[in-house]
Scaffold this active site. Structure first.
Site, PDB file in Angstrom:
ATOM      1  CE  LYS A   1      -1.787   2.902   2.178  1.00 30.43           C
ATOM      2  NZ  LYS A   1      -1.791   4.410   1.961  1.00 30.43           N
TER       3      LYS A   1
ATOM      4  N   GLY B   1       6.643   4.851   8.322  1.00 36.51           N
ATOM      5  CA  GLY B   1       5.729   6.218   8.316  1.00 36.51           C
ATOM      6  C   GLY B   1       6.047   6.707   9.533  1.00 36.51           C
ATOM      7  CB  SER B   2       3.704   9.382  11.416  1.00 37.71           C
ATOM      8  OG  SER B   2       2.416   8.648  11.156  1.00 37.71           O
ATOM      9  CB  THR B   3       6.076   7.788  15.931  1.00 34.06           C
ATOM     10  OG1 THR B   3       7.426   7.821  15.723  1.00 34.06           O
ATOM     11  CG2 THR B   3       5.866   7.437  17.417  1.00 34.06           C
TER      12      THR B   3
ATOM     13  N   GLY C   1       2.510   4.389  13.202  1.00 39.92           N
ATOM     14  CA  GLY C   1       2.970   3.158  13.595  1.00 39.92           C
ATOM     15  C   GLY C   1       2.593   2.405  15.043  1.00 39.92           C
TER      16      GLY C   1
ATOM     17  CD  GLU D   1      13.002   0.536   9.794  1.00 45.38           C
ATOM     18  OE1 GLU D   1      13.532   1.609  10.438  1.00 45.38           O
ATOM     19  OE2 GLU D   1      13.610  -0.540   9.977  1.00 45.38           O
TER      20      GLU D   1
ATOM     21  CB  CYS E   1      12.868   9.242   8.724  1.00 45.97           C
ATOM     22  SG  CYS E   1      14.019   7.954   7.751  1.00 45.97           S
TER      23      CYS E   1
ATOM     24  CD  GLU F   1       9.826  12.880  11.394  1.00 43.69           C
ATOM     25  OE1 GLU F   1       8.511  12.368  11.989  1.00 43.69           O
ATOM     26  OE2 GLU F   1      10.743  12.344  10.990  1.00 43.69           O
TER      27      GLU F   1
HETATM   28  P1  NAD Z   1       2.099   8.555   7.747  1.00 37.25           P
HETATM   29  O1  NAD Z   1       2.414   7.819   8.955  1.00 37.25           O
HETATM   30  O2  NAD Z   1       1.280   9.385   7.611  1.00 37.25           O
HETATM   31  O3  NAD Z   1       1.700   7.672   6.486  1.00 37.25           O
HETATM   32  C1  NAD Z   1       2.528   6.381   6.207  1.00 37.25           C
HETATM   33  C2  NAD Z   1       1.611   5.350   5.432  1.00 37.25           C
HETATM   34  O4  NAD Z   1       0.621   4.828   6.424  1.00 37.25           O
HETATM   35  C3  NAD Z   1       1.004   5.744   4.229  1.00 37.25           C
HETATM   36  O5  NAD Z   1       0.930   4.871   3.032  1.00 37.25           O
HETATM   37  C4  NAD Z   1      -0.420   6.236   4.874  1.00 37.25           C
HETATM   38  O6  NAD Z   1      -1.429   6.050   3.789  1.00 37.25           O
HETATM   39  C5  NAD Z   1      -0.443   4.904   5.659  1.00 37.25           C
HETATM   40  N1  NAD Z   1      -1.412   5.118   6.877  1.00 37.25           N
HETATM   41  C6  NAD Z   1      -2.006   6.230   7.395  1.00 37.25           C
HETATM   42  N2  NAD Z   1      -2.874   6.135   8.298  1.00 37.25           N
HETATM   43  C7  NAD Z   1      -2.872   4.520   8.526  1.00 37.25           C
HETATM   44  C8  NAD Z   1      -3.931   3.851   9.196  1.00 37.25           C
HETATM   45  N3  NAD Z   1      -4.586   4.212  10.118  1.00 37.25           N
HETATM   46  N4  NAD Z   1      -3.618   2.467   9.096  1.00 37.25           N
HETATM   47  C9  NAD Z   1      -2.833   1.714   8.174  1.00 37.25           C
HETATM   48  N5  NAD Z   1      -2.066   2.994   7.371  1.00 37.25           N
HETATM   49  C10 NAD Z   1      -1.991   4.138   7.590  1.00 37.25           C
HETATM   50  O7  NAD Z   1       3.501   8.951   7.365  1.00 37.25           O
HETATM   51  P2  NAD Z   1       3.961   9.870   6.263  1.00 37.25           P
HETATM   52  O8  NAD Z   1       3.649  11.308   6.401  1.00 37.25           O
HETATM   53  O9  NAD Z   1       3.446   9.392   4.784  1.00 37.25           O
HETATM   54  O10 NAD Z   1       5.467   9.770   6.230  1.00 37.25           O
HETATM   55  C11 NAD Z   1       6.365  10.667   7.002  1.00 37.25           C
HETATM   56  C12 NAD Z   1       6.952   9.660   8.241  1.00 37.25           C
HETATM   57  O11 NAD Z   1       7.562   8.713   7.743  1.00 37.25           O
HETATM   58  C13 NAD Z   1       7.752  10.780   9.114  1.00 37.25           C
HETATM   59  O12 NAD Z   1       7.429  10.569  10.379  1.00 37.25           O
HETATM   60  C14 NAD Z   1       9.061   9.917   8.715  1.00 37.25           C
HETATM   61  O13 NAD Z   1       9.990  10.029   9.677  1.00 37.25           O
HETATM   62  C15 NAD Z   1       8.576   8.448   8.577  1.00 37.25           C
HETATM   63  N6  NAD Z   1       9.805   7.724   7.665  1.00 37.25           N
HETATM   64  C16 NAD Z   1      10.344   6.981   8.438  1.00 37.25           C
HETATM   65  C17 NAD Z   1      11.362   6.329   7.738  1.00 37.25           C
HETATM   66  C18 NAD Z   1      12.380   5.273   8.695  1.00 37.25           C
HETATM   67  O14 NAD Z   1      13.127   4.409   8.034  1.00 37.25           O
HETATM   68  N7  NAD Z   1      12.473   5.369   9.868  1.00 37.25           N
HETATM   69  C19 NAD Z   1      11.697   6.586   6.675  1.00 37.25           C
HETATM   70  C20 NAD Z   1      10.995   7.319   5.925  1.00 37.25           C
HETATM   71  C21 NAD Z   1       9.919   8.075   6.415  1.00 37.25           C
END
Ligand code: NAD
Length: 495
Positions: A185, A238-240, A243, A261, A296, A395
């Site tokens: 996804k 994605g975001s904490t 996560g 991550e 990130c 962040e």
């Molecule tokens: P996000 O958490 O908003 O979204 C990430 C993904 O999760 C997207 O595909 C989104 O559609 C999906 N998502 C959102 N809500 C969901 C839910 N309720 N259930 C299941 N899936 C859901 O993050 P973002 O804004 O897309 O990305 C930025 C974040 O990603 C930042 O916090 C960044 O630090 C982190 N990031 C971490 C790493 C790492 O390796 N640690 C790498 C890249 C980005």
């Protein structure tokens, strides 16, 4: 073909990719893919939901169970993965341009960094998989204990928008190499390259049903995947905030393995005895402004020892004009557009909070190129930041550097570790004792010494604390997508 000709010839297909075919969402619903470069609509994308996820998971399960991929010899999967990597490179210009249009990063980096890293990752795991042996345990001679790895089965993958191809490849490459089937996804903000990757994987020989892509929104397509009773493992970047929900969904459904991550607020500590101050400044500034600050692991908290603060800031400010935002489709642009207007508003909101809480704005702080209809923010530097300010704690995920001052190593480590995150950190010093002691004391998955730019597929990537659970990259990542099985065989000794 020139970039302009390629641009004119690009046609996007936003339909889902399930069981080897392009399909629309069952509801027929779509959403617009809007380019942050200039606000143009690139295409309409299938708005997948639970029913589509169910079909994708069923396809992945059927493919796994009949062993069309999982049953192949690792050397055969390796050949397919190698062809997949070759195809990613062969379509590199198209993929890079698509990534730039979809999420705004400069096309020169989309090609040189994102495409190359994704292809390298796919090739590396393909090449690794026929070189991993099982084990025989050192048991008593009355038995033989074989320790083997088996693919976990169906792997759900959810990724963000900042490095769409790289984040996807860090998970799908080890998962596919190990013999799993995948349902990916991508972020609703950048779904287009993931869909092309699945087509290219199939062209390379990955059988239908093994690699599926369900574009859509998090709550509608991501949550059903993370909660699915027939998904064996969920790998999330994605975001904490999200996560944490992924771990809850995994736990409350079938206790699928959950790997996350997540975010970071990485400290970069520069001591007065830094061996090359110009390099430290260039690295600090370049690392926070690379990818528009949407990384990130960006060193967004810069800790400078008080005695060199003035000279450091003077040198840093001199570099800022180099990062002025420009059209990311131009080959020499170094700072492109943020991913969308929402993210731009978030970043500008943090900048206002920084000003309101008393941080000193030294550079930037404003939207840029608004006449383009795109999403651009000036490279921004705040000095006089204290660790209790919002711009030091949260962040921002934009081109904003928060500069803090410290007096000695103990205070630097105390400030650096005073965060819920633990992704990466940097230390700049000529003293080997300072370097080692501080590196050991920092609670982070990666510590950089006298550089902040090294990276390689051979090293693990991930964080301590609320930066996530598990590691991407390196051979360690294969552990996430395999179960360890012990098989005891009795031996009745005849001699
Ligand atoms: P996000 O958490 O908003 O979204 C990430 C993904 O999760 C997207 O595909 C989104 O559609 C999906 N998502 C959102 N809500 C969901 C839910 N309720 N259930 C299941 N899936 C859901 O993050 P973002 O804004 O897309 O990305 C930025 C974040 O990603 C930042 O916090 C960044 O630090 C982190 N990031 C971490 C790493 C790492 O390796 N640690 C790498 C890249 C980005």
């Amino acid at each position: 073909m020139t970039t302009e000709q390629l641009l004119q010839s690009l046609r996007f297909d936003g339909r889902a990719f399930i069981n080897g075919q392009r399909v629309t969402a069952k509801t027929g619903q779509v959403f617009d893919s809007i380019s942050p470069v200039d606000g143009r609509i690139l295409t309409q994308v299938s708005r997948c939901a639970e029913a589509d996820v169910d079909v994708a998971v069923a396809s992945a399960r059927a493919a796994f169970d009949d062993k069309r991929w999982s049953g192949l010899a690792p050397a055969v999967r390796k050949r397919v993965m190698t062809r997949f990597a070759d195809l990613l490179l062969a379509h590199g210009d198209e993929l890079a341009l698509t990534e730039t249009l979809d999420m705004g990063k400069p096309v020169q980096y989309a090609r040189a960094v994102d495409v190359n890293a994704a292809a390298n990752c796919v090739r590396w795991y393909g090449e690794a998989i026929d070189k991993l042996y099982g084990e025989i345990a050192p048991t008593a001679s009355t038995a033989l204990a074989l320790i083997t790895r088996e693919p976990v089965g169906v792997v759900g993958v959810i990724v963000p928008w900042n490095y769409p191809m790289i984040m996807a490849s860090w998970k799908i490459a080890p998962a596919l190499a190990a013999g799993n089937s995948v349902v990916l996804k991508p972020s609703e903000k950048s779904p287009l390259t993931a869909l092309r990757m699945a087509e290219l994987a199939m062209e390379a020989g990955v059988p239908a049903g093994v690699f599926n892509v369900v574009p859509g929104f998090g709550a509608e397509a991501g949550a059903p995947l993370a909660s699915h009773m027939d998904v064996d493992c969920i790998a999330f970047t994605g975001s904490t905030h999200v996560g944490k929900q992924i771990h809850v969904m995994a736990g409350q459904s079938n206790l699928k393995r959950a790997w996350t991550e997540l975010g970071g607020k990485s400290p970069n500590i520069v001591f007065a005895d830094c061996p090359d101050l110009d390099r430290a400044v260039a690295s600090a500034v370049g690392s926070i402004f690379f990818n528009q600050g949407e990384s990130c692991n960006a060193p967004s908290r810069l800790l400078v020892q008080g005695s060199i603060m003035d000279v450091f800031l003077e040198k840093a400010l001199a570099l800022v004009p180099h990062y002025a935002p420009a059209n990311p489709l131009l080959q020499d642009t170094v700072m492109g557009a943020l991913v969308d207007h929402t993210q731009m508003a978030t970043v500008l909101g943090y900048i206002n909070t920084g000003k309101a809480q008393g941080a000193k704005l030294l550079a930037g702080g404003e939207q840029a190129l608004s006449e383009t209809g795109g999403c651009y923010v000036q490279p921004t530097i705040f000095a006089g930041v204290t660790n209790d300010m919002t711009i030091a704690r949260e962040e921002i995920f934009g081109p904003v550097l928060s500069v803090l001052s410290f007096e000695d190593a103990a205070q630097a480590v105390q400030i650096a570790n005073q965060t819920v995150y633990g992704l990466q950190a940097g230390v700049w010093t000529a003293d080997i004792n300072t370097a080692h002691s501080v590196a050991r004391a920092l609670r982070a998955g990666t510590v950089h010494v006298n550089q902040y730019d090294e990276d390689d597929i051979t090293v693990p990537f991930g964080g301590y604390k609320q930066s996530g659970v598990g590691r991407d990259k390196s051979l360690h990542a294969i552990d996430k997508y395999t179960e360890t099985k012990t098989t005891w065989i009795r031996i009745d000794n005849v001699l």
